[in-house]
Design a protein around this motif. Sequence first.
Motif, PDB file in Angstrom:
ATOM      1  N   ALA A   1      -8.741  15.917  -8.067  1.00 55.37           N
ATOM      2  CA  ALA A   1      -9.273  14.553  -8.115  1.00 55.37           C
ATOM      3  C   ALA A   1     -10.250  14.376  -9.273  1.00 55.37           C
TER       4      ALA A   1
ATOM      5  N   ASP B   1      -8.522   5.540  -6.711  1.00 54.34           N
ATOM      6  CA  ASP B   1      -7.549   6.230  -5.856  1.00 54.34           C
ATOM      7  C   ASP B   1      -7.361   7.689  -6.247  1.00 54.34           C
TER       8      ASP B   1
ATOM      9  N   GLN C   1      -8.730  10.550  -5.241  1.00 53.61           N
ATOM     10  CA  GLN C   1      -8.571  11.522  -4.161  1.00 53.61           C
ATOM     11  C   GLN C   1      -7.240  11.335  -3.442  1.00 53.61           C
ATOM     12  N   THR C   2      -6.810  10.096  -3.302  1.00 57.90           N
ATOM     13  CA  THR C   2      -5.513   9.844  -2.663  1.00 57.90           C
ATOM     14  C   THR C   2      -4.388  10.461  -3.477  1.00 57.90           C
ATOM     15  N   ARG C   3      -4.452  10.269  -4.778  1.00 55.86           N
ATOM     16  CA  ARG C   3      -3.411  10.841  -5.639  1.00 55.86           C
ATOM     17  C   ARG C   3      -3.516  12.363  -5.697  1.00 55.86           C
TER      18      ARG C   3
ATOM     19  N   VAL D   1       4.633  10.763  -7.405  1.00 47.06           N
ATOM     20  CA  VAL D   1       3.868  11.986  -7.177  1.00 47.06           C
ATOM     21  C   VAL D   1       4.240  13.037  -8.224  1.00 47.06           C
TER      22      VAL D   1
ATOM     23  N   ARG E   1      -8.319  20.741  -4.098  1.00 44.58           N
ATOM     24  CA  ARG E   1      -8.040  19.303  -4.004  1.00 44.58           C
ATOM     25  C   ARG E   1      -9.127  18.502  -4.715  1.00 44.58           C
TER      26      ARG E   1
ATOM     27  N   ASP F   1       2.432  12.173 -11.406  1.00 42.36           N
ATOM     28  CA  ASP F   1       1.026  12.570 -11.335  1.00 42.36           C
ATOM     29  C   ASP F   1       0.883  14.087 -11.421  1.00 42.36           C
TER      30      ASP F   1
ATOM     31  N   ASP G   1      -4.575  14.249  -3.251  1.00 41.43           N
ATOM     32  CA  ASP G   1      -4.039  14.747  -1.984  1.00 41.43           C
ATOM     33  C   ASP G   1      -2.511  14.762  -2.006  1.00 41.43           C
ATOM     34  N   ALA G   2      -1.916  13.769  -2.669  1.00 37.16           N
ATOM     35  CA  ALA G   2      -0.451  13.728  -2.770  1.00 37.16           C
ATOM     36  C   ALA G   2       0.057  14.865  -3.650  1.00 37.16           C
TER      37      ALA G   2
END
Length: 697
Positions: A226, A238, A240-242, A324, A222, A327, A244-245
């Motif tokens: 990122a 964002d 890490q948020t992306r 998602v 993960r 990405d 994680d998704a």
Amino acid sequence: MKQHDGARMSRIFIRCGTMAAGCALLFAALPAQAGAAPANPGVQVKDMDKSVRPGDDFYTYANGAWLKATEIPADRSSVGSFLVASNATESQLKTVMAELLAKPVAPGSDAQKIRDYYRAYLDTAAIEAKGMAPVKPDLDRFAAITDKASLSRVLGQQVRADLDPLNATNFHTENLFGLFVTQALTGGQVVPYLMQGGLGMPEREYYLSTDPKMVAIQGQYRAYIAKLLTDAGLAQADAQTRADAIYALEMKIAQAHVGREESEDFQHATTLWTRADLPAKAPGLDWDAFLAGANIGWTGNFAAYQAKAIPALSALVATEPLSVWKDWLAFHQVSQYAAVLPKKLDDDRFAFYGTVLSGVAQQRPRDKRALGAVNNALGDALARIYVGRYFPASSKTRIQGMVVNIKAAFTNRIQALDWMAPSTKAEAIAKVKGIIVGIGYPDTWEDYSGLTVSPTDAYANAVAAGKFDTAHQLSKLGKPLDRNEWWLTSQTVNALNLPVQNALNFPAAILQKPFFDPTADAAFNYGAVGAVIGHEISHSFDNQGAAFDATGRLRNWWTDQDLKRFDAAGKMLAEEFNAYEPYPGLHIKGELTLSENIADVAGLAASLDAYHASLHGAKAPVINGMTGDQRFFLAFAQTWATKYREAALRNIVATNGHAPGQYRALTVRNLDAWYDAFGVKPGDKLYLPPEKRAKIW
């Protein structure tokens, strides 16, 4: 054959000058088989540790001094005989490349394409100057996705059929589906196989396991996602948020995958799906758009290899957010091609795939990686020069003779089986006789006239090479199978059995030291490269290959009673390997490695028989105090001399169809002749009672 590779799903189709099958019952004479003792015993006595009892630890007895003296190179996850041969081949290719760079070449020739591909890959200054510009059209293509149809089309465009048969755990991980092209398992024409894909880590267990070491790797993956998104300029605050998704999406993909054991059971893959079956059986993906994007919309039949996984993967296209998916596509595009993008991205990828997954501390030098890239893209073009320079006709003739002998030995072993019905024996012998054996190089070289290579754009070259090879594979659809097709380049240190073709490939690069030495004693060569040859022949009769007949068609040619006895022998061998424990609590997976272990046992036994027969009744010479059988078994054990980094060894045990080298060397425990050769008795640690020794073929 490779000591550790990811080829489990491809092993169904790829199990590791053409010989006439009719010569299989005659033993060919080889140079220096009998008579005066050759000066070169082949066995490296200096690598042995004779303070160890062979019956207690044969691997260390054969390799103990080597193990103490050898360090794993900083840019490698392991070291062993395969690396020795690979390094020799790499040095030879470096010489070839130096000459190509120094002399004039014809415009548009293969030589120019090799040179331009190599130079563009090496030109890191140009790669840095271009930045993300080369990949921008692809990123824009992903950003333009607006609905399920356009997503499906792009997913189809991403499909590549340029499968590396030695590294095919999830095929191309950046693709939701892998594509393999070969004959249908039930025979007939060549069809496309749809395979599960979509994972950035080696396989589903890396996502699903709760083992603390695996959980740590999950967190590091993960973090890698990122960091790559950030360094590529695809996300900042964002990231890490992306990431994680993206990871959450891959977790769902992993949950959709079938496990290795089920993937191995290819009996479930015999039913072809029609074009109309795809949306009916696997709704969610817009199949019209996907197949058009993949350039296979005209195909009528498909082999759904992991039939349970395909519907689940297809459903995710409809249920998961487009943002998602976009990405996910961008991340995998950059990750896959990081080597030909700015250095920080290349370093990011190595930090995870090299260091975290394999324990490698240092990236390989750029010029060596460039040679590898050329091999992947223009392998046959480079091979033609390589074999002309480094694979003499005398070596090919010698290996052909060994193949004849080992095929004959295998046939004789089948005829001598007291438990097999005559009808099953007849089918097995027909299969041995029908094996097509390619030695050194293919009869027909690949034509690269349709591949455009830029002298300045490494990214464009890498993408073009993948598309070119995919087009080559797709050109076979709907046609009869070419049983002479090669799946390895001549400069690959490996060997393959191709059950659908009933064929074997022995590239020139494995037909050199330490596997083959034309000046060495016959016992050495039969124990080393002879065991490789026997291994690949035996793959035609392992727990998977034995399900294919002489034509490469999946067909049960066994009586029920014969199959039960064969399965019982395999179960005993699996239990033997289950007992091996590299680290406390980490055991070799006997079922996962069974096909390779069967091939090792049967291949070693056949090669020993062939060695004995090649002596033509003469007594084997004693050299350096070693009998012929001792040299044979020591040669085998020394070819498996291997040292691994812990991360790499754990990865192999968790995911690989091959047992680590130190356990493959212990195959000798199943041959009675080994006990006689080294005086192994009850009470010795490696002693197996006769009834516990796996007798397979």
